[in-house]
Write a protein that holds these residues in place. Structure first.
Motif, PDB file in Angstrom:
ATOM      1  N   UNK A  67       0.803  -1.219   0.000  1.00 20.08           N
ATOM      2  CA  UNK A  67       0.000   0.000   0.000  1.00 20.08           C
ATOM      3  C   UNK A  67       0.826   1.254   0.000  1.00 20.08           C
ATOM      4  N   UNK A  68       2.065   1.190  -0.448  1.00 15.93           N
ATOM      5  CA  UNK A  68       2.957   2.344  -0.463  1.00 15.93           C
ATOM      6  C   UNK A  68       3.239   2.783  -1.896  1.00 15.93           C
ATOM      7  N   UNK A  69       3.593   4.046  -2.046  1.00 15.16           N
ATOM      8  CA  UNK A  69       3.976   4.557  -3.354  1.00 15.16           C
ATOM      9  C   UNK A  69       2.786   4.987  -4.171  1.00 15.16           C
ATOM     10  N   UNK A  70       3.043   5.424  -5.396  1.00 11.47           N
ATOM     11  CA  UNK A  70       1.985   6.011  -6.225  1.00 11.47           C
ATOM     12  C   UNK A  70       1.243   5.006  -7.099  1.00 11.47           C
ATOM     13  N   UNK A  71       1.563   3.715  -6.993  1.00  8.37           N
ATOM     14  CA  UNK A  71       0.970   2.737  -7.899  1.00  8.37           C
ATOM     15  C   UNK A  71       0.010   1.811  -7.168  1.00  8.37           C
ATOM     16  N   UNK A  72      -1.094   1.499  -7.844  1.00  8.85           N
ATOM     17  CA  UNK A  72      -1.922   0.400  -7.395  1.00  8.85           C
ATOM     18  C   UNK A  72      -1.344  -0.893  -7.969  1.00  8.85           C
ATOM     19  N   UNK A  73      -1.608  -1.980  -7.277  1.00  9.59           N
ATOM     20  CA  UNK A  73      -0.957  -3.241  -7.635  1.00  9.59           C
ATOM     21  C   UNK A  73      -1.220  -3.636  -9.084  1.00  9.59           C
TER      22      UNK A  73
END
Length: 320
Positions: A47-53
Motif C-alpha cells: 500500500x505504499x507509493x503512487x501505484x496500485x498493484x
C-alpha cells in the motif's frame, strides 16, 4: 611479466545460431525490467507509493518500451545517426545494429512518468521518486553489460587494475603502442572475443597482444560502482531513514548525484574521434552539468517549502 587483464568475454550471454542470440545488453534490459516490476509490485502490495498493484505491470511494460527503448533509440538516432536518418527513415528500425542513448532513455522515462501521473491524477513527483531509487539498478546492469561486450572506452593508464581490450585491434585507426610483429590489418573489424580466443590458443600471439595493446581504465566498472552501487545505496538509505521527507527530494538527489558521479568518471574516459557535435555534447561535460542543475532546482524547491509542507508523507496509501 605483464599482469594487466586481457578482456576475453563474449558479447553473447547465449548464442543459439548466427541469427538467434542474447547479448549481455539485452539480458541487462530484461533483468532490469523484471527486478523493477518485482520491487514496484512489492511496494504496491504494502500500500505504499503512487501505484496500485494492478497498474504495475502495465506501467513497467510501457516505461520499458516507450521510455527506455523508444527514448533511448530516438536519442541515439538524433545524436549519432541524424544524417543517415534524414536520408532514410528506416534507420530508426535497425534495432539489430544496436545503439541507444542513456540521455534519451532518461528523458523518455521522465516524459512517460509525467504522462502516467497526469492520466491517473497522481502527483508526478511521487512517481519520479519511486523510479529514482530504482534507476541506479539500470545504470549498474547497463554498465556491466557494455563492459562484458568489450568496449575499449577508458583512458590509457598503468594502474594495476587496467584492462587490455582485444576489440581495439579490429578498430579502424588502431595504433599499437609498439611496432607489432604481424600485420594488424588482417584483424580489421574482428570481434574482440574472437581475437581473445585466438590468443588463448597461441601463447606467442597472446604475448604479442599484451605487448601492442594499451592498458586502459575500466571506466564502465567505475560507472557501475559510482552511478549504480553508490548512487543506489545513497537513495535507498535516504528513503529508509527519512520517512517524512518532502515529495521530490529523491528525484532531486538522483539528478544532482548522478550528474556529479558521471562528471567524476569523465576524466577516465577516452575521447571518441569523428563524432558529431551533438554526440560530443552527449559524452562531454554538458549533460552531467545539466543534470546537476536540474537536481539543484528540485532540491531548492522541495527543501524551500514551508515547514508544515516538508512533513508531507513521501509515500501514500492506495486502495486497490
Amino acid at each position: 611479466m605483464d599482469t594487466h587483464f586481457l578482456h576475453g568475454f563474449s558479447p553473447f550471454l547465449f548464442r543459439f545460431s548466427e541469427t538467434l542470440s542474447l547479448r549481455w545488453t539485452g539480458a541487462a534490459y530484461l533483468v532490469g525490467f523484471l527486478l523493477v516490476f518485482a520491487m514496484l509490485r512489492r511496494q504496491a502490495a504494502r500500500g505504499e507509493g503512487p501505484f496500485q498493484r494492478q497498474e504495475v505491470s502495465g506501467f513497467v511494460l510501457n516505461t520499458g518500451l516507450l521510455g527506455v527503448m523508444l527514448g533511448g533509440r530516438l536519442g541515439f538516432v538524433f545524436l549519432h545517426q541524424w544524417e543517415d536518418f534524414s536520408r532514410d527513415g528506416s534507420v530508426f528500425f535497425q534495432f539489430r545494429q544496436g545503439g541507444a542513448s542513456a540521455l534519451g532513455a532518461v528523458l523518455g522515462v521522465l516524459a512517460f512518468s509525467v504522462y502516467f501521473a497526469r492520466q491517473q491524477r497522481r502527483p508526478w513527483l511521487q512517481v519520479t521518486d519511486s523510479l529514482a531509487v530504482l534507476a541506479p539498478l539500470g545504470f549498474l546492469l547497463g554498465a556491466l553489460a557494455v563492459f562484458m561486450e568489450g568496449a575499449p572506452l577508458g583512458q590509457v593508464t598503468s594502474v594495476p587494475w587496467a584492462v587490455r581490450f582485444p576489440a581495439e585491434v579490429g578498430l579502424p585507426g588502431f595504433l599499437p603502442i609498439v611496432t607489432p610483429s604481424f600485420d594488424v590489418s588482417t584483424l580489421a573489424y574482428a570481434p574482440g572475443h574472437e581475437v581473445a580466443a585466438l590468443a588463448r590458443a597461441d601463447a606467442t600471439f597472446l604475448a604479442e597482444l599484451h605487448r601492442i595493446l594499451p592498458a586502459r581504465h575500466p571506466v564502465l566498472l567505475y560507472q557501475a560502482a559510482l552511478e549504480g552501487l553508490l548512487l543506489g545505496g545513497v537513495l535507498l538509505t535516504v528513503r529508509a531513514l527519512w520517512r517524512s521527507r518532502p515529495v521530490g527530494l529523491l528525484s532531486g538527489l538522483f539528478f544532482a548525484l548522478h550528474g556529479a558521479l558521471a562528471l567524476a568518471c569523465l576524466p577516465f574516459r577516452e575521447a571518441q574521434p569523428n563524432l558529431s557535435f551533438a554526440a560530443q555534447l552527449e559524452q562531454g561535460v554538458l549533460p552531467p552539468v545539466l543534470m546537476m542543475a536540474v537536481g539543484a532546482a528540485f532540491l531548492l524547491s522541495v527543501l524551500g517549502q514551508r515547514p508544515d509542507a516538508v512533513g508531507v508523507p513521501a509515500s501514500v496509501k492506495l486502495e486497490g
